[in-house]
Scaffold this motif. Structure first.
Motif, PDB file in Angstrom:
ATOM      1  N   LEU A  97       0.836  -1.209   0.000  1.00  0.00           N
ATOM      2  CA  LEU A  97       0.000   0.000   0.000  1.00  0.00           C
ATOM      3  C   LEU A  97       0.868   1.255   0.000  1.00  0.00           C
ATOM      4  N   MET A  98       1.875   1.284   0.885  1.00  0.00           N
ATOM      5  CA  MET A  98       2.727   2.466   0.992  1.00  0.00           C
ATOM      6  C   MET A  98       3.485   2.725  -0.309  1.00  0.00           C
ATOM      7  N   GLN A  99       3.956   1.653  -0.945  1.00  0.00           N
ATOM      8  CA  GLN A  99       4.665   1.812  -2.213  1.00  0.00           C
ATOM      9  C   GLN A  99       3.731   2.358  -3.290  1.00  0.00           C
ATOM     10  N   THR A 100       2.497   1.832  -3.315  1.00  0.00           N
ATOM     11  CA  THR A 100       1.523   2.276  -4.316  1.00  0.00           C
ATOM     12  C   THR A 100       1.157   3.740  -4.101  1.00  0.00           C
ATOM     13  N   VAL A 101       0.971   4.130  -2.828  1.00  0.00           N
ATOM     14  CA  VAL A 101       0.659   5.528  -2.516  1.00  0.00           C
ATOM     15  C   VAL A 101       1.837   6.420  -2.920  1.00  0.00           C
ATOM     16  N   ALA A 102       3.060   5.951  -2.677  1.00  0.00           N
ATOM     17  CA  ALA A 102       4.242   6.746  -3.039  1.00  0.00           C
ATOM     18  C   ALA A 102       4.325   6.949  -4.551  1.00  0.00           C
ATOM     19  N   VAL A 103       4.030   5.890  -5.313  1.00  0.00           N
ATOM     20  CA  VAL A 103       4.037   5.999  -6.777  1.00  0.00           C
ATOM     21  C   VAL A 103       2.966   6.989  -7.228  1.00  0.00           C
ATOM     22  N   ALA A 104       1.763   6.874  -6.621  1.00  0.00           N
ATOM     23  CA  ALA A 104       0.660   7.792  -6.974  1.00  0.00           C
ATOM     24  C   ALA A 104       1.036   9.234  -6.642  1.00  0.00           C
ATOM     25  N   ALA A 105       1.724   9.436  -5.519  1.00  0.00           N
ATOM     26  CA  ALA A 105       2.126  10.795  -5.118  1.00  0.00           C
ATOM     27  C   ALA A 105       3.133  11.375  -6.109  1.00  0.00           C
ATOM     28  N   ASN A 106       4.049  10.536  -6.584  1.00  0.00           N
ATOM     29  CA  ASN A 106       5.050  11.006  -7.546  1.00  0.00           C
ATOM     30  C   ASN A 106       4.417  11.399  -8.879  1.00  0.00           C
ATOM     31  N   GLU A 107       3.318  10.724  -9.220  1.00  0.00           N
ATOM     32  CA  GLU A 107       2.679  10.980 -10.515  1.00  0.00           C
ATOM     33  C   GLU A 107       1.638  12.097 -10.443  1.00  0.00           C
ATOM     34  N   ALA A 108       1.228  12.481  -9.230  1.00  0.00           N
ATOM     35  CA  ALA A 108       0.175  13.496  -9.076  1.00  0.00           C
ATOM     36  C   ALA A 108       0.741  14.898  -9.258  1.00  0.00           C
ATOM     37  N   HIS A 109      -0.157  15.806  -9.680  1.00  0.00           N
ATOM     38  CA  HIS A 109       0.246  17.199  -9.870  1.00  0.00           C
ATOM     39  C   HIS A 109      -0.148  18.077  -8.694  1.00  0.00           C
ATOM     40  N   THR A 110      -1.165  17.629  -7.923  1.00  0.00           N
ATOM     41  CA  THR A 110      -1.630  18.436  -6.783  1.00  0.00           C
ATOM     42  C   THR A 110      -1.831  17.541  -5.573  1.00  0.00           C
ATOM     43  N   LEU A 111      -1.882  18.161  -4.397  1.00  0.00           N
ATOM     44  CA  LEU A 111      -2.137  17.429  -3.158  1.00  0.00           C
ATOM     45  C   LEU A 111      -3.519  16.780  -3.199  1.00  0.00           C
ATOM     46  N   THR A 112      -4.468  17.431  -3.826  1.00  0.00           N
ATOM     47  CA  THR A 112      -5.829  16.882  -3.926  1.00  0.00           C
ATOM     48  C   THR A 112      -5.810  15.554  -4.673  1.00  0.00           C
ATOM     49  N   GLU A 113      -5.039  15.480  -5.757  1.00  0.00           N
ATOM     50  CA  GLU A 113      -4.937  14.226  -6.506  1.00  0.00           C
ATOM     51  C   GLU A 113      -4.307  13.126  -5.651  1.00  0.00           C
ATOM     52  N   VAL A 114      -3.268  13.474  -4.902  1.00  0.00           N
ATOM     53  CA  VAL A 114      -2.610  12.492  -4.021  1.00  0.00           C
ATOM     54  C   VAL A 114      -3.605  11.931  -3.010  1.00  0.00           C
ATOM     55  N   LEU A 115      -4.349  12.816  -2.356  1.00  0.00           N
ATOM     56  CA  LEU A 115      -5.289  12.387  -1.313  1.00  0.00           C
ATOM     57  C   LEU A 115      -6.422  11.549  -1.899  1.00  0.00           C
ATOM     58  N   ARG A 116      -6.868  11.921  -3.099  1.00  0.00           N
ATOM     59  CA  ARG A 116      -7.947  11.162  -3.726  1.00  0.00           C
ATOM     60  C   ARG A 116      -7.473   9.737  -4.043  1.00  0.00           C
ATOM     61  N   GLN A 117      -6.269   9.631  -4.603  1.00  0.00           N
ATOM     62  CA  GLN A 117      -5.704   8.306  -4.908  1.00  0.00           C
ATOM     63  C   GLN A 117      -5.465   7.504  -3.624  1.00  0.00           C
ATOM     64  N   ALA A 118      -4.884   8.162  -2.612  1.00  0.00           N
ATOM     65  CA  ALA A 118      -4.572   7.478  -1.353  1.00  0.00           C
ATOM     66  C   ALA A 118      -5.844   6.952  -0.697  1.00  0.00           C
ATOM     67  N   ARG A 119      -6.913   7.755  -0.760  1.00  0.00           N
ATOM     68  CA  ARG A 119      -8.187   7.331  -0.148  1.00  0.00           C
ATOM     69  C   ARG A 119      -8.685   6.036  -0.780  1.00  0.00           C
ATOM     70  N   GLN A 120      -8.649   5.971  -2.105  1.00  0.00           N
ATOM     71  CA  GLN A 120      -9.105   4.760  -2.797  1.00  0.00           C
ATOM     72  C   GLN A 120      -8.242   3.554  -2.445  1.00  0.00           C
ATOM     73  N   LEU A 121      -6.925   3.746  -2.395  1.00  0.00           N
ATOM     74  CA  LEU A 121      -6.012   2.646  -2.099  1.00  0.00           C
ATOM     75  C   LEU A 121      -6.175   2.132  -0.666  1.00  0.00           C
ATOM     76  N   VAL A 122      -6.368   3.068   0.283  1.00  0.00           N
ATOM     77  CA  VAL A 122      -6.578   2.668   1.685  1.00  0.00           C
ATOM     78  C   VAL A 122      -7.865   1.892   1.839  1.00  0.00           C
ATOM     79  N   LEU A 123      -8.910   2.315   1.150  1.00  0.00           N
ATOM     80  CA  LEU A 123     -10.185   1.593   1.217  1.00  0.00           C
ATOM     81  C   LEU A 123     -10.047   0.183   0.662  1.00  0.00           C
ATOM     82  N   LEU A 124      -9.266   0.021  -0.403  1.00  0.00           N
ATOM     83  CA  LEU A 124      -9.038  -1.310  -0.957  1.00  0.00           C
ATOM     84  C   LEU A 124      -8.229  -2.192   0.012  1.00  0.00           C
ATOM     85  N   HIS A 125      -7.290  -1.554   0.717  1.00  0.00           N
ATOM     86  CA  HIS A 125      -6.437  -2.300   1.641  1.00  0.00           C
ATOM     87  C   HIS A 125      -7.196  -2.732   2.890  1.00  0.00           C
ATOM     88  N   ASP A 126      -8.097  -1.900   3.382  1.00  0.00           N
ATOM     89  CA  ASP A 126      -8.737  -2.146   4.670  1.00  0.00           C
ATOM     90  C   ASP A 126      -9.711  -3.325   4.559  1.00  0.00           C
TER      91      ASP A 126
END
Length: 202
Positions: free
Chosen positions: A173-202
């Motif tokens: 999960l952390m690696q996937t979030v890190a990759v998503a953060a590197n590819e995002a242009h804004t903090l909003t995009e990072v948080l949106r991606q992270a939210r989806q990934l955390v929900l899948l993990h939980d």
């Protein structure tokens, strides 16, 4: 010197007891064999206790299940409650694992041979992860008439394995979030991606 004493009554013509005849024979060899057998059983029981292992036998003709002292100790069962039945055993199996046990037993009833399952069984304080191994035996007609086997407490190993699996998932999960953060242009995009990934993990 260990000896075996056999006594026979001596009676007169009227049936009155008038004495005894005793025959004394050397019992030393047999006593040594009995001591060795007793010691061997104690060593086996100690090995089972250390390995947290218990054994059982099931006579399908009578429906009775017999348990070793070590098995009773493993689950905090009262030895006086044996012989027990298959339904009694299922009563201490975790509800989510009953189907697993039933499937293994049904297969062993259809086809004589070895079987195995890993399930949770109610212990003295909590659920015990158990590896059950057994064998079913058929008579001359091919009908299964008995089963026997062992249960071993594998709780520590099972919980360690589950913790490792969870750690691997968290790292992924952390690696996937890190990759998503590197590819995002804004903090909003990072948080949106992270939210989806955390929900899948939980």
């Amino acid at each position: 010197l260990w000896v075996l004493v056999n006594g026979v009554e001596l009676r007169d013509e009227t049936g009155r007891l008038v004495g005894f005849t005793h025959r004394i024979s050397d019992f030393s060899g047999r006593r040594e064999d009995l001591n060795a057998l007793h010691e061997s059983r104690e060593q086996l029981a100690e090995a089972h206790r250390i390995a947290r292992l218990g054994s059982w036998q099931w006579d399908l003709r009578t429906g009775e299940i017999f348990a070793s002292d070590e098995l009773c100790l493993l689950y905090g069962l009262d030895p006086a409650s044996f012989p027990a039945t298959y339904d009694d055993f299922l009563g201490i199996v975790h509800p989510e694992d009953v189907a697993t046990v039933d499937a293994a037993v049904e297969e062993a009833l259809r086809q004589p041979g070895d079987f195995e399952f890993v399930v949770r069984i109610r212990g003295q304080r909590d659920w015990v992860w158990t590896r059950g191994r057994g064998v079913s035996v058929a008579d001359e007609s091919g009908r299964v008439v008995s089963m026997a086997g062992t249960h071993q407490d594998i709780t520590e190993a099972k919980l360690a394995g589950l913790a490792l699996e969870d750690q691997v998932r968290q790292n992924t999960l952390m690696q996937t979030v890190a990759v998503a953060a590197n590819e995002a242009h804004t903090l909003t995009e990072v948080l949106r991606q992270a939210r989806q990934l955390v929900l899948l993990h939980d």
